[in-house]
Design a protein around this motif. Structure first.
Motif, PDB file in Angstrom:
ATOM      1  N   PRO A   1       0.839  -1.202   0.000  1.00  0.00           N
ATOM      2  CA  PRO A   1       0.000   0.000   0.000  1.00  0.00           C
ATOM      3  C   PRO A   1       0.872   1.250   0.000  1.00  0.00           C
ATOM      4  CG  PRO A   1       0.014  -1.045   2.162  1.00  0.00           C
ATOM      5  CD  PRO A   1       0.780  -1.941   1.258  1.00  0.00           C
ATOM      6  N   ALA A   2       0.415   2.304  -0.666  1.00  0.00           N
ATOM      7  CA  ALA A   2       1.194   3.547  -0.691  1.00  0.00           C
ATOM      8  C   ALA A   2       1.172   4.178   0.690  1.00  0.00           C
ATOM      9  CB  ALA A   2       0.570   4.508  -1.703  1.00  0.00           C
ATOM     10  N   GLY A   3       2.182   4.925   1.006  1.00  0.00           N
ATOM     11  CA  GLY A   3       2.207   5.627   2.294  1.00  0.00           C
ATOM     12  C   GLY A   3       2.867   4.825   3.392  1.00  0.00           C
ATOM     13  N   PHE A   4       3.401   3.630   3.097  1.00  0.00           N
ATOM     14  CA  PHE A   4       4.064   2.819   4.120  1.00  0.00           C
ATOM     15  C   PHE A   4       5.524   2.531   3.756  1.00  0.00           C
ATOM     16  CE2 PHE A   4      -0.425   1.929   4.776  1.00  0.00           C
ATOM     17  CZ  PHE A   4      -0.538   2.072   6.148  1.00  0.00           C
ATOM     18  N   GLY A   5       6.007   3.192   2.709  1.00  0.00           N
ATOM     19  CA  GLY A   5       7.389   2.961   2.278  1.00  0.00           C
ATOM     20  C   GLY A   5       8.378   3.655   3.199  1.00  0.00           C
ATOM     21  N   VAL A   6       9.404   2.924   3.632  1.00  0.00           N
ATOM     22  CA  VAL A   6      10.422   3.532   4.497  1.00  0.00           C
ATOM     23  C   VAL A   6      11.800   3.269   3.907  1.00  0.00           C
ATOM     24  CG1 VAL A   6       9.029   3.201   6.568  1.00  0.00           C
ATOM     25  CG2 VAL A   6      10.755   1.533   6.017  1.00  0.00           C
ATOM     26  N   TYR A   7      12.772   4.073   4.330  1.00  0.00           N
ATOM     27  CA  TYR A   7      14.156   3.828   3.905  1.00  0.00           C
ATOM     28  C   TYR A   7      15.089   4.182   5.053  1.00  0.00           C
ATOM     29  CZ  TYR A   7      14.334   8.882   3.066  1.00  0.00           C
ATOM     30  OH  TYR A   7      14.271  10.245   3.221  1.00  0.00           O
TER      31      TYR A   7
ATOM     32  N   ASN B   1      21.612   5.521  10.044  1.00  0.00           N
ATOM     33  CA  ASN B   1      20.683   4.505  10.569  1.00  0.00           C
ATOM     34  C   ASN B   1      19.362   5.044  11.085  1.00  0.00           C
ATOM     35  OD1 ASN B   1      22.414   2.525   9.934  1.00  0.00           O
ATOM     36  ND2 ASN B   1      23.269   2.273  11.991  1.00  0.00           N
ATOM     37  N   LYS B   2      18.921   6.166  10.550  1.00  0.00           N
ATOM     38  CA  LYS B   2      17.582   6.666  10.907  1.00  0.00           C
ATOM     39  C   LYS B   2      16.570   5.985   9.992  1.00  0.00           C
ATOM     40  CE  LYS B   2      17.735  10.374  13.764  1.00  0.00           C
ATOM     41  NZ  LYS B   2      16.794  10.346  14.828  1.00  0.00           N
ATOM     42  N   THR B   3      15.385   5.703  10.524  1.00  0.00           N
ATOM     43  CA  THR B   3      14.336   5.090   9.712  1.00  0.00           C
ATOM     44  C   THR B   3      13.421   6.202   9.219  1.00  0.00           C
ATOM     45  OG1 THR B   3      14.457   3.313  11.307  1.00  0.00           O
ATOM     46  CG2 THR B   3      12.654   3.212   9.729  1.00  0.00           C
ATOM     47  N   MET B   4      13.322   6.359   7.914  1.00  0.00           N
ATOM     48  CA  MET B   4      12.550   7.479   7.368  1.00  0.00           C
ATOM     49  C   MET B   4      11.284   6.969   6.671  1.00  0.00           C
ATOM     50  SD  MET B   4      14.488  10.031   8.151  1.00  0.00           S
ATOM     51  CE  MET B   4      13.745  11.356   7.227  1.00  0.00           C
ATOM     52  N   LEU B   5      10.191   7.673   6.937  1.00  0.00           N
ATOM     53  CA  LEU B   5       8.924   7.339   6.278  1.00  0.00           C
ATOM     54  C   LEU B   5       8.718   8.315   5.124  1.00  0.00           C
ATOM     55  CD1 LEU B   5       6.134   5.836   6.357  1.00  0.00           C
ATOM     56  CD2 LEU B   5       5.343   7.682   7.818  1.00  0.00           C
ATOM     57  N   GLU B   6       8.410   7.772   3.953  1.00  0.00           N
ATOM     58  CA  GLU B   6       8.172   8.666   2.810  1.00  0.00           C
ATOM     59  C   GLU B   6       6.674   8.764   2.581  1.00  0.00           C
ATOM     60  OE1 GLU B   6      10.861   8.573  -0.789  1.00  0.00           O
ATOM     61  OE2 GLU B   6       8.933   8.023  -1.634  1.00  0.00           O
ATOM     62  N   LEU B   7       6.133   9.949   2.836  1.00  0.00           N
ATOM     63  CA  LEU B   7       4.683  10.124   2.696  1.00  0.00           C
ATOM     64  C   LEU B   7       4.377  10.914   1.435  1.00  0.00           C
ATOM     65  CD1 LEU B   7       3.711  10.967   6.367  1.00  0.00           C
ATOM     66  CD2 LEU B   7       2.949   8.989   5.072  1.00  0.00           C
ATOM     67  N   PRO B   8       3.392  10.465   0.678  1.00  0.00           N
ATOM     68  CA  PRO B   8       3.058  11.209  -0.531  1.00  0.00           C
ATOM     69  C   PRO B   8       2.511  12.585  -0.169  1.00  0.00           C
ATOM     70  CG  PRO B   8       1.516   9.410  -0.153  1.00  0.00           C
ATOM     71  CD  PRO B   8       2.538   9.326   0.927  1.00  0.00           C
ATOM     72  N   ALA B   9       2.931  13.598  -0.887  1.00  0.00           N
ATOM     73  CA  ALA B   9       2.408  14.950  -0.653  1.00  0.00           C
ATOM     74  C   ALA B   9       2.177  15.609  -1.998  1.00  0.00           C
ATOM     75  CB  ALA B   9       3.371  15.752   0.194  1.00  0.00           C
ATOM     76  N   PHE B  10       1.648  16.813  -1.977  1.00  0.00           N
ATOM     77  CA  PHE B  10       1.194  17.467  -3.202  1.00  0.00           C
ATOM     78  C   PHE B  10       2.294  17.602  -4.275  1.00  0.00           C
ATOM     79  CE2 PHE B  10       0.046  21.452  -5.460  1.00  0.00           C
ATOM     80  CZ  PHE B  10      -1.005  20.905  -6.172  1.00  0.00           C
ATOM     81  N   SER B  11       3.387  18.293  -3.975  1.00  0.00           N
ATOM     82  CA  SER B  11       4.400  18.486  -5.008  1.00  0.00           C
ATOM     83  C   SER B  11       5.517  17.449  -4.930  1.00  0.00           C
ATOM     84  CB  SER B  11       4.964  19.907  -4.932  1.00  0.00           C
ATOM     85  OG  SER B  11       5.336  20.167  -3.607  1.00  0.00           O
TER      86      SER B  11
END
Ligand SMILES: Nc1ncnc2c1ncn2[C@@H]1O[C@H](COP(=O)(O)OP(=O)(O)OP(=O)(O)O)[C@@H](O)[C@H]1O
Length: 550
Positions: free
Chosen positions: A33-39, A44-54
């Protein structure tokens, strides 16, 4: 199946498993599902990539709680409210995540005229405040938005279940384990092994979570901000709310441990109806206060209906134990120490009143809210009543304010006595000084019922009659008189006659014999006024709510 793989970014990072996934070359958007992708970042920080407008918004994941289906995120650039405005416009974000601490606002585009100095008052519907601005000519509505408070440094996002195609996934690992074991050892054997495996897994998991929690706490502690904990953390810290320290008007306090070395007190607040945003605001204010005479807020929990505050633990408890000990135990600290404590409390109030960008009024200064550390250094606690006021504002709305009767200034009961202001804390401080002095007279039991308290205080200051007080050397009587004199100045009926906290400190620093004797606050008023001298703890009363008189 790829969805069952587990990862972490470094040894202390949160566990990444379904529905979260590592964004890598192999993952395609149809898998997850979109909105759950992390890198993971280089550090060693865990980053969440959230979809946004631009462009996508990247937030740092501090914890993931798979049981509660929630994650705590922060902005690595330190401006969470700005990032929130961006993700808030994304429909994918709203279909998967829920935030309980946001507030709605409408933005206007206004034109100004520099000549026009007339005030325009804007009524803010969600609060009782009006905002006054000058020079506004005209405004047009731009858009409605949802925002979070400027003090929010960490945000809890709760995720709803991803759609059914993802929920139904079964992990082959677990199925494999169960069938092999069934074949090998029969049903009983497999049950025992599964329980043992579960136990080992649970132990490791809990240990890992504890380490992550302490690591996060130490990081926050160094950067001087309170850590946000989940309610599951609070239960673990307090060992299932096992060791109760006591109960006050705002909630129950439990002893707990963040680690073997860090002992804490956790206050679980009663008022679960309080708005999450308001609570986070208050926590933001409290977290900014760092002073030797004010208890430091180490952490908090704001999750659903659960609200809790975490402080350092102070084994001596409150000042009340030393000025009016339970069971009349002999706990007299000596007048010099009591004088130092009085001075420390005044320093703490000074920090609240004048030391910070925003003036903070406590509204519930009393001996229960002064804790003593190992060296008997006083620490003011309990900012449940603290309200934020800008520096030039001299009064504050007291609707729904609470306080401890006997320590509450007359103006809080009725506007007829003037505005509620920082002088109300001075009154409570004066009462605290008088109780420090007055409680000692009870050491001499035979005189206790013979002397009226107001008369006794005046006899004491003016050196008349038998003051029935425990004095160990010549210096003691000077200290007692000084504390009583300052106390009487602070409880003057009209707030204008009370000293500021700076004046209080000057008076306490001086010798004391040069202090002017204050007018007797019990003479000029009716019998109702003099009843205020009896501390409420003795009456067993608490003030529920104070209505502001318009
Ligand atoms: N950080 C702490 N360390 C040790 N004891 C604490 C700590 N915080 C609170 N306590 C103890 O827990 C008990 C309850 O505290 P709490 O602040 O809830 O109540 P209170 O101050 O008596 O009342 P109120 O909430 O009306 O101010 C008190 O006995 C207090 O001394």
């Amino acid at each position: 199946h790829r969805s069952c793989k587990k990862h972490t970014c470094g040894p202390d990072g949160p566990l990444i498993q379904f529905p979260f996934y590592l964004i890598d070359a192999h993952a395609t958007s149809s898998d997850y599902p979109a909105g759950f992708g992390v890198y993971c970042t280089d550090i060693n920080k865990t980053m969440l990539e959230l979809p946004a407008f631009s462009s996508p918004v990247n937030l740092s994941i501090e914890t993931i709680d798979y049981e509660d289906q929630s994650i705590d995120v922060t902005d690595p650039e330190g401006c969470l409210p700005r990032q929130f405005l961006k993700i808030n416009k994304s429909s994918i974000f709203h279909s998967h995540y829920k935030v309980d601490t946001s507030t709605s606002a409408t933005f206007f585009n206004c034109s100004y005229s520099s000549q026009d100095q007339a005030y325009c008052t804007i009524r803010v519907l969600s609060s009782s405040d009006d905002v006054a601005i000058t020079g506004v000519e005209s405004c047009s509505k731009m858009f409605d938005a949802t925002y979070i408070s400027e003090y929010t440094t960490a945000l809890r996002l709760e995720w709803s279940k991803p759609n059914s195609s993802h929920v139904e996934i079964e992990c082959p690992n677990s199925r494999f384990r169960s069938t092999t074991l069934t074949a090998a050892g029969g049903i009983i054997g497999s049950v025992i092994v599964i329980i043992a495996l579960f136990y080992i897994y649970y132990k490791f998991k809990t240990k890992g979570e504890d380490q992550a929690r302490v690591g996060k706490f130490l990081e926050d502690y160094r950067s001087q901000r309170p850590t946000r904990f989940s309610y599951a953390d609070i239960k673990r810290i307090t060992n299932g709310l096992k060791s109760k320290l006591g109960e006050g008007a705002h909630g129950v306090v439990y002893k707990g441990k963040l680690s073997e070395k860090i002992v804490v007190a956790v206050k679980i607040l009663n008022n679960t109806e309080s708005d999450g945003n308001e609570f986070i605001n208050e926590v933001g204010t409290m977290g900014k206060i760092h002073h030797v005479n004010v208890v430091r807020l180490l952490g908090f929990c704001a999750y659903g209906v659960h609200r809790a505050l975490i402080y350092d633990f102070f084994p001596h408890g409150s000042l009340q134990n030393f000025i009016s000990p339970p069971d009349n135990k002999q706990t007299f600290l000596g007048w010099e120490k009591l004088e130092q404590i009085a001075f420390g409390v005044a320093k703490g109030i000074e920090c609240l009143h004048q030391g910070c960008d925003q003036q903070i009024r406590h509204f519930d200064i009393n001996p229960h809210n002064v804790l003593l550390d190992d060296d008997f250094t006083p620490k003011i606690i309990d900012f449940g009543l603290a309200k934020l006021c800008s520096r030039n504002q001299s009064t504050v709305s007291m609707t729904a304010a609470r306080g401890t009767l006997g320590y509450i200034a007359s103006e809080i009961f009725s506007r007829n006595f003037g505005h509620v202001s920082y002088k109300s804390d001075i009154y409570s401080y004066g009462m605290l000084l008088l109780e420090m002095v007055g409680e000692r007279k009870k050491i001499s039991k035979s005189h206790e019922t013979e002397i009226l308290y107001p008369e006794w205080i005046h006899n004491l200051i003016e050196g008349r009659g038998d003051i029935c007080i425990r004095i160990e050397d010549e210096g003691d009587i000077k200290i007692v008189k000084k504390l009583a004199t300052v106390g009487l100045w602070c409880i003057q009926w009209h707030s204008i006659n009370r000293p500021s906290i700076r004046n209080v400190l000057q008076m306490l620093e001086g010798e004391g014999d040069k202090l002017k004797v204050p007018p007797n606050p019990f003479d000029s008023t009716t019998s109702t006024s003099s009843s205020a001298i009896i501390p409420a703890r003795h009456l067993g009363l608490e003030l529920e709510a104070i209505q502001e008189l318009e």
